[in-house]
Design a protein around this motif. Structure first.
Motif, PDB file in Angstrom:
ATOM      1  N   ILE A  84       3.192   4.410 -11.816  1.00 13.06           N
ATOM      2  CA  ILE A  84       3.203   2.872 -12.055  1.00 13.06           C
ATOM      3  C   ILE A  84       2.771   1.971 -11.067  1.00 13.06           C
ATOM      4  O   ILE A  84       1.963   0.982 -11.275  1.00 13.06           O
ATOM      5  CB  ILE A  84       4.644   2.465 -12.304  1.00 13.06           C
ATOM      6  CG1 ILE A  84       4.449   1.450 -13.046  1.00 13.06           C
ATOM      7  CG2 ILE A  84       5.449   2.335 -11.107  1.00 13.06           C
ATOM      8  CD1 ILE A  84       6.168   1.011 -14.051  1.00 13.06           C
ATOM      9  N   CYS A  85       2.722   2.422  -9.665  1.00 15.26           N
ATOM     10  CA  CYS A  85       2.235   1.442  -8.642  1.00 15.26           C
ATOM     11  C   CYS A  85       0.784   1.251  -8.601  1.00 15.26           C
ATOM     12  O   CYS A  85       0.156   0.411  -8.535  1.00 15.26           O
ATOM     13  CB  CYS A  85       2.956   1.843  -7.208  1.00 15.26           C
ATOM     14  SG  CYS A  85       4.782   1.759  -7.512  1.00 15.26           S
ATOM     15  N   PRO A  86       0.103   2.567  -8.382  1.00 15.40           N
ATOM     16  CA  PRO A  86      -1.352   2.718  -8.483  1.00 15.40           C
ATOM     17  C   PRO A  86      -1.923   2.166  -9.895  1.00 15.40           C
ATOM     18  O   PRO A  86      -2.949   1.499  -9.829  1.00 15.40           O
ATOM     19  CB  PRO A  86      -1.633   4.042  -8.415  1.00 15.40           C
ATOM     20  CG  PRO A  86      -0.474   4.837  -8.297  1.00 15.40           C
ATOM     21  CD  PRO A  86       0.506   4.050  -7.902  1.00 15.40           C
ATOM     22  N   THR A  87      -1.135   2.221 -10.896  1.00 12.84           N
ATOM     23  CA  THR A  87      -1.700   1.809 -12.042  1.00 12.84           C
ATOM     24  C   THR A  87      -1.623   0.147 -12.187  1.00 12.84           C
ATOM     25  O   THR A  87      -2.617  -0.489 -12.689  1.00 12.84           O
ATOM     26  CB  THR A  87      -0.649   2.399 -13.319  1.00 12.84           C
ATOM     27  OG1 THR A  87      -0.710   3.808 -13.529  1.00 12.84           O
ATOM     28  CG2 THR A  87      -1.056   1.642 -14.812  1.00 12.84           C
ATOM     29  N   THR A  88      -0.485  -0.336 -11.504  1.00 14.28           N
ATOM     30  CA  THR A  88      -0.435  -1.589 -11.450  1.00 14.28           C
ATOM     31  C   THR A  88      -1.419  -2.370 -10.691  1.00 14.28           C
ATOM     32  O   THR A  88      -2.337  -3.365 -10.894  1.00 14.28           O
ATOM     33  CB  THR A  88       1.090  -2.180 -10.940  1.00 14.28           C
ATOM     34  OG1 THR A  88       1.985  -1.537 -11.909  1.00 14.28           O
ATOM     35  CG2 THR A  88       1.106  -3.785 -11.008  1.00 14.28           C
ATOM     36  N   ILE A  89      -1.760  -1.831  -9.494  1.00 12.84           N
ATOM     37  CA  ILE A  89      -2.809  -2.291  -8.708  1.00 12.84           C
ATOM     38  C   ILE A  89      -4.243  -1.835  -9.435  1.00 12.84           C
ATOM     39  O   ILE A  89      -4.992  -2.887  -9.397  1.00 12.84           O
ATOM     40  CB  ILE A  89      -3.154  -1.376  -7.330  1.00 12.84           C
ATOM     41  CG1 ILE A  89      -1.582  -1.879  -6.634  1.00 12.84           C
ATOM     42  CG2 ILE A  89      -4.240  -1.628  -6.353  1.00 12.84           C
ATOM     43  CD1 ILE A  89      -1.623  -1.185  -5.268  1.00 12.84           C
ATOM     44  N   PHE A  90      -4.321  -0.933 -10.157  1.00 10.85           N
ATOM     45  CA  PHE A  90      -5.521  -0.844 -10.953  1.00 10.85           C
ATOM     46  C   PHE A  90      -6.063  -1.554 -12.099  1.00 10.85           C
ATOM     47  O   PHE A  90      -6.920  -2.576 -12.173  1.00 10.85           O
ATOM     48  CB  PHE A  90      -5.656   0.662 -11.347  1.00 10.85           C
ATOM     49  CG  PHE A  90      -6.808   1.171 -12.152  1.00 10.85           C
ATOM     50  CD1 PHE A  90      -7.661   1.847 -11.706  1.00 10.85           C
ATOM     51  CD2 PHE A  90      -6.947   0.479 -13.515  1.00 10.85           C
ATOM     52  CE1 PHE A  90      -8.818   2.230 -12.146  1.00 10.85           C
ATOM     53  CE2 PHE A  90      -8.275   1.113 -14.147  1.00 10.85           C
ATOM     54  CZ  PHE A  90      -9.202   1.937 -13.531  1.00 10.85           C
ATOM     55  N   TYR A 126      -2.188   2.035   2.252  1.00  6.74           N
ATOM     56  CA  TYR A 126      -2.131   2.413   0.828  1.00  6.74           C
ATOM     57  C   TYR A 126      -2.864   1.004  -0.105  1.00  6.74           C
ATOM     58  O   TYR A 126      -3.634   1.412  -0.899  1.00  6.74           O
ATOM     59  CB  TYR A 126      -0.769   2.463   0.517  1.00  6.74           C
ATOM     60  CG  TYR A 126      -0.339   2.785  -1.118  1.00  6.74           C
ATOM     61  CD1 TYR A 126      -0.425   3.930  -1.532  1.00  6.74           C
ATOM     62  CD2 TYR A 126      -0.112   1.575  -1.816  1.00  6.74           C
ATOM     63  CE1 TYR A 126       0.032   4.074  -2.822  1.00  6.74           C
ATOM     64  CE2 TYR A 126       0.484   1.891  -3.195  1.00  6.74           C
ATOM     65  CZ  TYR A 126       0.281   3.212  -3.651  1.00  6.74           C
ATOM     66  OH  TYR A 126       0.503   3.448  -4.984  1.00  6.74           O
ATOM     67  N   VAL A 127      -2.307  -0.043   0.242  1.00  7.76           N
ATOM     68  CA  VAL A 127      -2.926  -1.111  -0.429  1.00  7.76           C
ATOM     69  C   VAL A 127      -4.735  -1.525  -0.537  1.00  7.76           C
ATOM     70  O   VAL A 127      -5.129  -1.609  -1.382  1.00  7.76           O
ATOM     71  CB  VAL A 127      -2.313  -2.579  -0.625  1.00  7.76           C
ATOM     72  CG1 VAL A 127      -0.688  -2.146  -1.021  1.00  7.76           C
ATOM     73  CG2 VAL A 127      -2.282  -3.023   0.646  1.00  7.76           C
ATOM     74  N   THR A 128      -4.759  -1.532   0.747  1.00  5.74           N
ATOM     75  CA  THR A 128      -6.461  -1.874   1.083  1.00  5.74           C
ATOM     76  C   THR A 128      -7.323  -0.512   0.611  1.00  5.74           C
ATOM     77  O   THR A 128      -8.546  -0.983   0.217  1.00  5.74           O
ATOM     78  CB  THR A 128      -6.527  -1.963   2.658  1.00  5.74           C
ATOM     79  OG1 THR A 128      -5.974  -0.937   3.384  1.00  5.74           O
ATOM     80  CG2 THR A 128      -5.834  -3.266   2.964  1.00  5.74           C
ATOM     81  N   ALA A 129      -6.793   0.513   0.387  1.00  6.87           N
ATOM     82  CA  ALA A 129      -7.715   1.635  -0.050  1.00  6.87           C
ATOM     83  C   ALA A 129      -7.849   1.261  -1.813  1.00  6.87           C
ATOM     84  O   ALA A 129      -8.786   1.991  -2.214  1.00  6.87           O
ATOM     85  CB  ALA A 129      -6.936   3.055   0.153  1.00  6.87           C
ATOM     86  N   GLN A 130      -6.950   0.553  -2.162  1.00  4.52           N
ATOM     87  CA  GLN A 130      -7.025   0.354  -3.722  1.00  4.52           C
ATOM     88  C   GLN A 130      -7.388  -0.937  -4.195  1.00  4.52           C
ATOM     89  O   GLN A 130      -7.998  -1.058  -5.401  1.00  4.52           O
ATOM     90  CB  GLN A 130      -5.574   0.650  -4.346  1.00  4.52           C
ATOM     91  CG  GLN A 130      -5.002   2.102  -4.050  1.00  4.52           C
ATOM     92  CD  GLN A 130      -3.919   2.491  -4.486  1.00  4.52           C
ATOM     93  OE1 GLN A 130      -3.610   2.258  -5.687  1.00  4.52           O
ATOM     94  NE2 GLN A 130      -2.793   2.490  -3.972  1.00  4.52           N
ATOM     95  N   SER A 131      -7.518  -1.719  -3.229  1.00  8.33           N
ATOM     96  CA  SER A 131      -7.583  -3.226  -3.564  1.00  8.33           C
ATOM     97  C   SER A 131      -8.115  -4.041  -2.617  1.00  8.33           C
ATOM     98  O   SER A 131      -7.236  -4.045  -1.369  1.00  8.33           O
ATOM     99  CB  SER A 131      -6.546  -3.707  -4.330  1.00  8.33           C
ATOM    100  OG  SER A 131      -6.761  -5.081  -4.683  1.00  8.33           O
ATOM    101  N   ASP A 132      -8.823  -4.972  -2.660  1.00  8.59           N
ATOM    102  CA  ASP A 132      -9.253  -5.969  -1.515  1.00  8.59           C
ATOM    103  C   ASP A 132      -8.529  -7.287  -1.851  1.00  8.59           C
ATOM    104  O   ASP A 132      -8.652  -8.161  -1.114  1.00  8.59           O
ATOM    105  CB  ASP A 132     -10.744  -6.312  -1.297  1.00  8.59           C
ATOM    106  CG  ASP A 132     -11.385  -6.870  -2.318  1.00  8.59           C
ATOM    107  OD1 ASP A 132     -10.826  -6.872  -3.238  1.00  8.59           O
ATOM    108  OD2 ASP A 132     -12.708  -6.562  -2.331  1.00  8.59           O
ATOM    109  N   ARG A 133      -7.668  -7.053  -3.065  1.00  3.56           N
ATOM    110  CA  ARG A 133      -7.093  -8.601  -3.399  1.00  3.56           C
ATOM    111  C   ARG A 133      -5.511  -8.538  -3.052  1.00  3.56           C
ATOM    112  O   ARG A 133      -4.780  -9.472  -3.241  1.00  3.56           O
ATOM    113  CB  ARG A 133      -7.247  -8.651  -4.667  1.00  3.56           C
ATOM    114  CG  ARG A 133      -8.771  -9.289  -5.113  1.00  3.56           C
ATOM    115  CD  ARG A 133      -9.145 -10.454  -4.238  1.00  3.56           C
ATOM    116  NE  ARG A 133      -8.040 -11.427  -4.577  1.00  3.56           N
ATOM    117  CZ  ARG A 133      -8.525 -12.440  -5.683  1.00  3.56           C
ATOM    118  NH1 ARG A 133      -9.303 -11.954  -6.743  1.00  3.56           N
ATOM    119  NH2 ARG A 133      -7.394 -13.430  -6.171  1.00  3.56           N
TER     120      ARG A 133
END
Lengths: 205, 166
Positions: A84-90, A126-133
């Motif tokens: 759910i967490c990577p899905t939410t970031i995606f 974790y977060v910067t690998a998936q999003s720059d926002r």
């Protein structure tokens, strides 16, 4: 002595009665809260949010004052979360892309509810690998719990077979206006059109 | 036919990935079982966990059970189920495996059953493949390549899997 014991036993019963009454009261309060939400489709604004003191994934302090001046999206998760967490970031990435420059002012925060395993640097990777926002927020467990409580976020660790654990947690994305006040929420699995419309409304206010 | 469309759809999406080695995702027979679209989710280096998905079609007349999974890129692969309880996400390890009734297809997809690869030893990059071994109660063990794909591609597989176009 028997009299003293009887008195202390009676005292215990009173304590229990009060505790039970409080528990029932809390349960009713919670129920009214949830039913209230289903009535108007949004959480009652008055009860949500408040002071907190944590750190971002770069180690900078962050408080409720940092939520002023631009709208923000706030959600809670943990890095040992495959679904759910990577899905939410995606999804947030995709929504922001669709909104384009309109969304530039939006700040997005991912608060870990597993700070023991997610100190700032781990959360940052974790977060910067998936999003720059997305900005990660961590901190001492007690302070994280206090922050989650003011947003009525539930979380609880659940043991896994190998001695590891996973976390149950509330999956809502809270949208805050530029005064840091709760404005709207997006649910897990909500259609993209609906989420984008809510964000667009938030950003155009 | 739906399966073929799904595989072609994935191949087209993956075809855009520079690293794509394979243009198609073959379905594989394991005894009476047909394994469709085995995929791993794109996962950055250092991520504590990664998700794996597939569909198991049981064409036989005996109930099957997916008991466990293993992978070279993970010291521990678990079978998990994600369930929503209101707005609370709960994840549970599955005891006793995932049952695939005779004549039915069970799908592991985002938001439900999944393979949870603990501590993956490498970043999972779209288009690459990694071997994963599946252990079935009757059909035994099989090792097959899982293709790494981004979430939107995996989701499209899931939509197709619900059949009937959504």
């Amino acid at each position: 002595m028997p009299t003293a014991m009887a008195t202390s036993r009676a005292y215990l019963w009173v304590v229990w009665a009060v505790a039970i009454a409080l528990a029932i009261g809390a349960g009713l309060g919670g129920r009214m809260f949830w039913e209230g939400r289903s009535d108007n489709g949004a959480l009652g604004a008055a009860q949500l949010g408040g002071p907190f003191s944590l750190v971002t994934h770069t180690g900078a302090p962050i408080t409720e004052a940092d939520l002023l001046g631009s709208p923000s999206a706030l959600f809670f998760g943990f890095t040992h979360c495959p679904e759910i967490c990577p899905t939410t970031i995606f999804d947030i990435n995709a929504w922001l892309e669709e909104l384009g420059p309109q969304a530039d002012s939006l700040k997005v925060y991912f608060v870990t509810i597993d700070p023991e395993r997610d100190p700032p640097e781990v959360l940052g990777d974790y977060v910067t690998a998936q999003s720059d926002r997305v900005t990660g927020i961590s901190g001492p467990p007690d302070a994280v719990r206090a922050m989650a409580d003011i947003w009525r976020v539930y979380y609880k660790s659940q043991p896994l077979d190998d001695g590891d654990y996973t976390m149950d947690h509330t999956s809502l994305i809270y949208l805050l206006d530029d005064e840091g006040e709760y404005a709207e929420l997006i649910r897990y699995g909500e259609p993209a059109e609906s989420a984008v419309a809510k964000l667009s409304a938030l950003l155009s206010n | 036919m739906v399966n073929i469309l799904r595989i072609v759809a994935l191949a087209v999406c993956l075809g855009t990935a520079a690293q794509a080695q394979e243009k198609t995702l073959p379905s594989m027979w394991v005894g009476d079982l047909l394994i469709h679209a085995p995929v791993l989710r794109v996962t950055p280096a250092g991520a504590p966990v990664a998700g794996g998905y597939l569909a198991v079609e049981n064409t036989g007349d005996t109930q099957e059970v997916l008991l466990s999974a293993r992978a070279d890129i993970s010291p521990d692969v678990q079978l998990h189920e994600m369930v929503m309880s209101g707005d609370v996400m709960k994840m549970r390890a599955i005891d006793g495996g995932i049952t695939v009734p005779a004549g039915e297809t069970v799908r592991l997809m985002p938001g439900g059953y999944h393979l949870m690869l603990m501590k993956p030893s490498t970043a999972l990059v779209a288009g690459e493949t990694h071997d994963v071994s599946l252990e079935f109660l009757n059909a035994g063990s099989v090792t097959l390549p899982f293709t790494v794909a981004p979430l939107d591609v995996i989701r499209d597989l899931g939509k197709d899997a619900h059949g009937h176009g959504n």
